[in-house]
Design a protein around this motif. Structure first.
Motif, PDB file in Angstrom:
ATOM      1  N   ALA A  36     -14.696  37.243   0.044  1.00 48.15           N
ATOM      2  CA  ALA A  36     -15.674  37.247   0.774  1.00 48.15           C
ATOM      3  C   ALA A  36     -15.471  37.788   2.191  1.00 48.15           C
ATOM      4  O   ALA A  36     -15.833  38.642   2.824  1.00 48.15           O
ATOM      5  CB  ALA A  36     -16.637  36.160   0.928  1.00 48.15           C
TER       6      ALA A  36
ATOM      7  N   ALA B 292     -16.449  41.222   3.382  1.00 46.35           N
ATOM      8  CA  ALA B 292     -17.683  41.430   4.329  1.00 46.35           C
ATOM      9  C   ALA B 292     -17.570  42.067   5.602  1.00 46.35           C
ATOM     10  O   ALA B 292     -16.632  41.926   6.296  1.00 46.35           O
ATOM     11  CB  ALA B 292     -18.134  39.971   4.741  1.00 46.35           C
TER      12      ALA B 292
ATOM     13  N   ALA C  24     -20.324  42.748  -3.365  1.00 44.39           N
ATOM     14  CA  ALA C  24     -20.126  43.423  -2.083  1.00 44.39           C
ATOM     15  C   ALA C  24     -20.767  44.726  -1.918  1.00 44.39           C
ATOM     16  O   ALA C  24     -21.073  45.293  -1.100  1.00 44.39           O
ATOM     17  CB  ALA C  24     -18.946  43.396  -1.755  1.00 44.39           C
TER      18      ALA C  24
ATOM     19  N   PRO D 162     -23.235  38.170   6.123  1.00 45.39           N
ATOM     20  CA  PRO D 162     -22.651  38.847   4.845  1.00 45.39           C
ATOM     21  C   PRO D 162     -21.454  38.223   4.106  1.00 45.39           C
ATOM     22  O   PRO D 162     -21.351  37.896   2.676  1.00 45.39           O
ATOM     23  CB  PRO D 162     -22.263  40.220   5.107  1.00 45.39           C
ATOM     24  CG  PRO D 162     -22.463  40.345   6.535  1.00 45.39           C
ATOM     25  CD  PRO D 162     -22.901  39.105   7.227  1.00 45.39           C
ATOM     26  N   ALA D 163     -20.700  37.370   4.746  1.00 48.04           N
ATOM     27  CA  ALA D 163     -19.703  36.679   4.301  1.00 48.04           C
ATOM     28  C   ALA D 163     -20.008  35.367   3.629  1.00 48.04           C
ATOM     29  O   ALA D 163     -19.678  35.098   2.526  1.00 48.04           O
ATOM     30  CB  ALA D 163     -18.368  36.169   5.434  1.00 48.04           C
TER      31      ALA D 163
ATOM     32  N   LEU E 175     -21.443  36.282   0.300  1.00 49.13           N
ATOM     33  CA  LEU E 175     -20.932  36.554  -0.671  1.00 49.13           C
ATOM     34  C   LEU E 175     -20.064  35.208  -1.112  1.00 49.13           C
ATOM     35  O   LEU E 175     -19.968  34.747  -2.263  1.00 49.13           O
ATOM     36  CB  LEU E 175     -19.551  37.472  -0.244  1.00 49.13           C
ATOM     37  CG  LEU E 175     -19.860  38.690  -0.067  1.00 49.13           C
ATOM     38  CD1 LEU E 175     -18.661  39.491   0.697  1.00 49.13           C
ATOM     39  CD2 LEU E 175     -20.298  39.424  -1.347  1.00 49.13           C
TER      40      LEU E 175
END
Lengths: 837, 160
Positions: free
Chosen positions: A181, A185, A236, A355-356, A359
């Motif tokens: 992640a 990300a 992703a 975003p991380a 994920l």
């Protein structure tokens, strides 16, 4: 609006009630089993387990209120519910294991609290992600050299340190998605998503991990790591093709494993068809399915099933235990909770602005789902068996640690996600995953229903369902008596330790046997539903007593038509000769004696079976009904009967072969007509297994016909068939339907059940009368013998009463050296003639 | 017999707890879904776009008073952003079926919704971040009477 914290508390309260009732049921179960108020001491560990569970749940709830006030209120209750349910089952399966798991729960609950106190930006993970992943990979690699296995030949997956064992693959399983992640990300908010070259380290380390797991021969861990890798890339880059490529890679690994590893080949073969080798390679799967089948819709109840019969039930097959003791209803509830946990995790991903975080949340929850489906599917034969643990429920400190850390991440990220619901945002990958998991859990539920309800009747009666043995120890099987009330097979001992005794060894061919491993034979098999107490009870009553209340049915007694004294005297008269005796009443068809020698002892059959089945003397064969011998001279009366019927010249003269040969040569269908008329070409339908020659053809040609008269030809008949044919002569042309059941005990009194077949008219009454005259020997008896050379080494005797409306017919067949079949036959005829008179 | 009846009672209670738990879980899920489906407070709601600076602090608010509003560089628009990376008429926001929707109007630099390019019309939720060119906007729903906890905007000051 409900406060999320209060909603969480309410859910935890319900979960606590579930735990409490579960513990109560478990403690009660020993009394239900024993029939008196007792408590199985090991089950008492349910109480400390319950207390620790409650304490951990309370501490976590209070701690979360302070640390993460905006968390998702469903995550902790769902996870704790599953964890507590797992503990309940562990207490039932192996209290000692449960105590260790309780300790783990306590320690790891504390660890989770510490984890939640860490800075929520996860910078400590992001910065040192290569270090974290590298050490996890090293630890897995170390198991290859200094690992410890569960057994001599099992894969070495654990690292041991002073009695504490740790499975590094569990650590790798959650650190890898976190690593992926942070690598994938985008750190800056660019439009395009991650660069293609960002995937390089992820692919590289992922492949290395998978390879390590393959070297470890840990198929399950390899599959899960592959899933983590594929999920990371799919989430992703948002390309459906990645999922398809991942599926292809999984198939390739499976294919490679199939070609190279015996273990994996077995796993796949037993998944494809477990019924081929149920006692060896597919033992686990078959036992797991039987366990599911034993549960049915509502289950046996906590502590009342036998889930311990499935190997490693406390780990790999804990879901089968859920199915067996809590039923399909419980299993569906369990699956729903798991699905909620996974789907809520995915929802956190959709809501995450970072975003991380998206994920990590999506990947970890999807992995949780994959692992659950993999092992549940393995136990339900949806998927090949892989030895992974069931998150939250299976025994194992490493497994619980992994689950706890995943929960920690999800809780933390759910707290960070914007409080606004944002399900409408376009996040196709997470949506696709949600749909897939919903489908997978639904499939698992349907599958549990399939084995637990639809296929249950077939699976339950399998001979390798050892629950039947356990059941027979608790349930009194009905007794078998002879017609005079002497015992033939009786249940002795007390509830929980019933045994079956057989006082008359000479009756073994009739009584048969009832064993756990080799099933049943003889009347024990034919009357099984009756002796178990199932027959003659209405289904609801039976279901209520056995399934709902857990009280075994009381077996019912049965009386047979045979007479124990004739059995014993006849058997003694035969000494150690091989052969068979049938004595029956020509009118009513009641079988008074049925002896077959050599025979077996039903009491020791369980241990002797292999020996007996290999014995060339075939002691398990019932020679009276299944033994096929050349009849030779014994057929003369029936040829005479046919001749009389056809008004052939000299038909009523002395019985001898010469005219019959001529008639057959003149008219080839003549002989065949005799065989058909007296039913030598058919099985006499009765309660015991019978045999006949599939295609009975009387040969043509003089030499062949002569061989038939010597009893060395193609025509073979059983003593039972011959006895029925002679019955038609004795009883005015009708052969009776043979019967072995004298009377059965019902609530309305004694009843005599119908025979398995109907009487057959073989010859006109006049013809029968004529033959009685020809065969009459005085004293109201008639007889006919065939022996020695003329009958191919079989000494035959047939005798019957010529008076009365229910005359006795006796047929004796002795193998080997010419012997005095007539003497035994006459003795039995004399004994049988006075039975019941 | 009485033990068996007690056992049966325990088992029924067990099943009742399990399914009550599930029912409560499903009720929670249902509430969340309804909240997510945009069952937003009708009369008292106040919708706006908040322009954020790079450090996450508030620049200014653009109230959305019409049923259909445009974002762009043109000064006549409801949300007028004087920045060269924003197209003249960049994107449209409108209310339909009780929910707010966002659509990119073929702008040069594109529109991102929570860092994902907007390629077709998309539903907005409270707290959503809209990026037009280099300008970052936050979609806000405010309810002066009593906002439901579930959809109350929060953490507005955290940087993207």
């Amino acid at each position: 609006m409900t406060n999320p914290s209060r909603r969480e508390a309410a859910l935890l309260g319900l979960a606590l009630l579930f735990q409490a009732f579960g513990a109560a049921a478990l403690l009660l179960s020993s009394s239900v089993r024993g029939g008196a108020w007792t408590v199985n001491p090991p089950y008492l560990s349910a109480i400390p387990a319950l207390c620790v569970w409650g304490l951990v749940a309370w501490i976590l709830h209070r701690g979360l209120d302070r640390a993460l006030p905006n968390r998702d209120p469903l995550l902790l209750p769902a996870a704790m519910f599953l964890c507590g349910w797992g503990l309940q089952i562990l207490v039932r399966l192996s209290p000692e294991t449960a105590m260790r798991q309780t300790l783990w729960l306590f320690l790891l609950g504390g660890l989770l609290m510490v984890f939640l106190r860490l800075p929520p930006d996860l910078e400590w993970l992001r910065k040192y992600r290569y270090l974290w992943l590298g050490s996890a990979l090293l630890a897995v690699a170390a198991t290859l050299f200094i690992g410890v296995g569960a057994g001599e030949d099992s894969p070495r997956l654990w690292l041991g340190l002073d009695g504490i064992f740790f499975q590094p693959s569990e650590f790798l399983r959650w650190i890898f998605p976190v690593f992926a992640a942070f690598t994938l990300a985008p750190r800056r908010s660019t439009a395009r998503g991650p660069d293609a070259k960002d995937s390089l380290p992820v692919l590289l380390f992922g492949a290395a991990g998978i390879l390590l797991h393959i070297l470890q021969q840990d198929l399950g861990a390899a599959m899960l790591l592959l899933a983590a890798l594929v999920l990371a890339l799919y989430l992703a880059y948002r390309k459906t093709a990645i999922l398809l490529l991942g599926a292809a890679a999984a198939l390739m690994i499976l294919g490679g494993g199939y070609a190279l590893s015996g273990t994996i080949r077995d796993r796949i073969a037993t998944w494809w068809n477990p019924w081929l080798d149920p006692s060896n390679t597919s033992y686990q799967v078959v036992q797991s399915l039987i366990s599911v089948a034993a549960g049915g819709l509502i289950g046996r109840g906590p502590g009342l099933g036998a889930p311990g019969l499935v190997p490693v039930a406390y780990s790999d097959f804990i879901f089968s235990a859920v199915c067996e003791e809590y039923g399909v209803l419980g299993a569906v509830g369990c699956l729903t909770i798991m699905a909620v946990l996974v789907l809520r995790g995915l929802r956190i991903a959709i809501r995450s602005a970072d975003p991380a975080a998206r994920l990590i949340a999506a990947n970890l929850s999807a992995l949780l789902g994959c692992q659950s489906i993999l092992i549940i599917g393995g136990g339900l034969r949806l998927l090949p068996l892989t030895g992974v643990t069931l998150p939250w429920m299976s025994y194992g400190g490493s497994s619980l640690l992994g689950s706890m850390i995943m929960l920690g991440f999800l809780l933390m990220l759910s707290d960070k996600a914007p409080a606004a619901a944002a399900e409408a945002r376009p996040d196709r990958p997470v949506r696709v995953l949600s749909a897939l998991f919903l489908l997978a859990f639904a499939a698992a539920g349907v599958s549990a229903g399939w084995w637990g309800i639809y296929r249950s009747p077939v699976l339950r009666v399998r001979t390798d369902n050892y629950r039947r043995v356990l059941h027979d120890l608790r349930a009194r099987r009905g007794d078998l008596f002879d017609r005079t009330g002497l015992p033939l097979a009786v249940t002795a001992g007390t509830a929980g330790a019933y045994t079956r005794e057989y006082p008359d060894p000479a009756s073994a061919p009739v009584i048969g046997y009832t064993t756990a491993f080799y099933g049943q034979g003889g009347m024990e098999a034919a009357l099984d539903p009756w002796l178990r107490g199932e027959a003659g009870r209405d289904l609801f009553d039976q279901w209520w007593s056995e399934t709902v209340l857990g009280i075994p049915l009381e077996g019912k007694d049965a009386w047979l038509t045979i007479d124990r004294s004739i059995q014993e005297r006849g058997s003694a008269g035969m000494k150690d000769l091989s052969g068979a005796v049938v004595a029956l009443r020509a009118g009513s068809g009641e079988i008074l004696a049925l002896i077959s020698q050599p025979t077996f002892d039903p009491a020791t059959l369980q241990t002797d079976y292999e020996l007996l089945s290999r014995n060339p003397a075939a002691p398990l064969l019932n020679r009276a009904t299944q033994g096929l011998y050349g009849p030779g001279r014994m057929l003369y009366p029936f040829f005479a009967a046919e001749a009389i019927d056809r008004n052939l010249p000299d038909a009523g003269a002395d019985l001898c072969a010469a005219p019959y040969t001529e008639w057959i040569l003149e008219n080839p269908e003549f002989a065949q007509q005799v065989l058909t008329r007296f039913r030598f070409d058919q099985d006499p339908a009765m309660d015991l297994p019978t045999a006949n020659v599939a295609e009975l053809v009387f040969p043509a040609g003089e030499a062949s016909i002569r061989r038939e008269w010597d009893g060395q030809g193609r025509v073979l008949v059983s003593p039972m068939q011959l006895a029925l044919a002679f019955s038609s002569i004795a009883a005015g042309g009708m052969a009776p339907a043979p019967r072995l059941v004298y009377r059965l005990e019902t609530e309305a009194g004694w009843v005599t059940p119908a025979a398995a077949s109907h009487p057959v008219a073989m010859i006109p009454a006049v013809t029968a009368a004529r033959l009685r005259e020809i065969l009459a020997g005085g004293d109201g008896m008639a007889e006919w013998t065939g022996c020695g050379f003329y009958s191919g080494g079989i000494s035959w005797y047939a005798g019957f009463e010529t008076t009365g409306d229910d005359p006795v017919v006796v047929v004796v067949a002795l193998e080997g050296e010419p012997s005095d079949a007539a003497a035994i036959g006459r003795m039995i005829l004399a004994l049988a003639a006075v039975v019941g008179k | 017999m009485s033990v068996s009846v007690l056992m049966l009672a325990a088992r029924i209670a067990l099943a009742a707890c399990l399914y009550a738990f599930l029912a409560l879980v499903l009720v929670t899920l249902w509430r969340d879904l309804r909240a997510a489906a945009g069952v937003q407070p009708a009369g008292s709601a106040h919708f706006s776009l908040r322009r954020l600076r790079e450090d996450g602090t508030t620049d200014r608010d653009y109230p959305l008073q019409k049923e259909s509003c445009f974002i762009g560089r043109s000064p006549s628009l409801e949300v007028s952003l004087a920045d060269e990376t924003v197209s003249v008429v960049h994107a449209r926001l409108w209310k339909e079926a009780g929910r707010w929707w966002l659509e990119d109007l073929d702008s040069r630099n594109g529109t991102l919704l929570n860092q994902i390019p907007v390629s077709k019309k998309t539903v907005l939720c409270a707290g959503d971040r809209i990026r037009t060119g280099r300008i970052l906007l936050e979609f806000r729903i405010e309810d002066s009477s009593q906002p439901p906890a579930k959809i109350q905007p929060r953490a507005t000051d955290t940087p993207a």
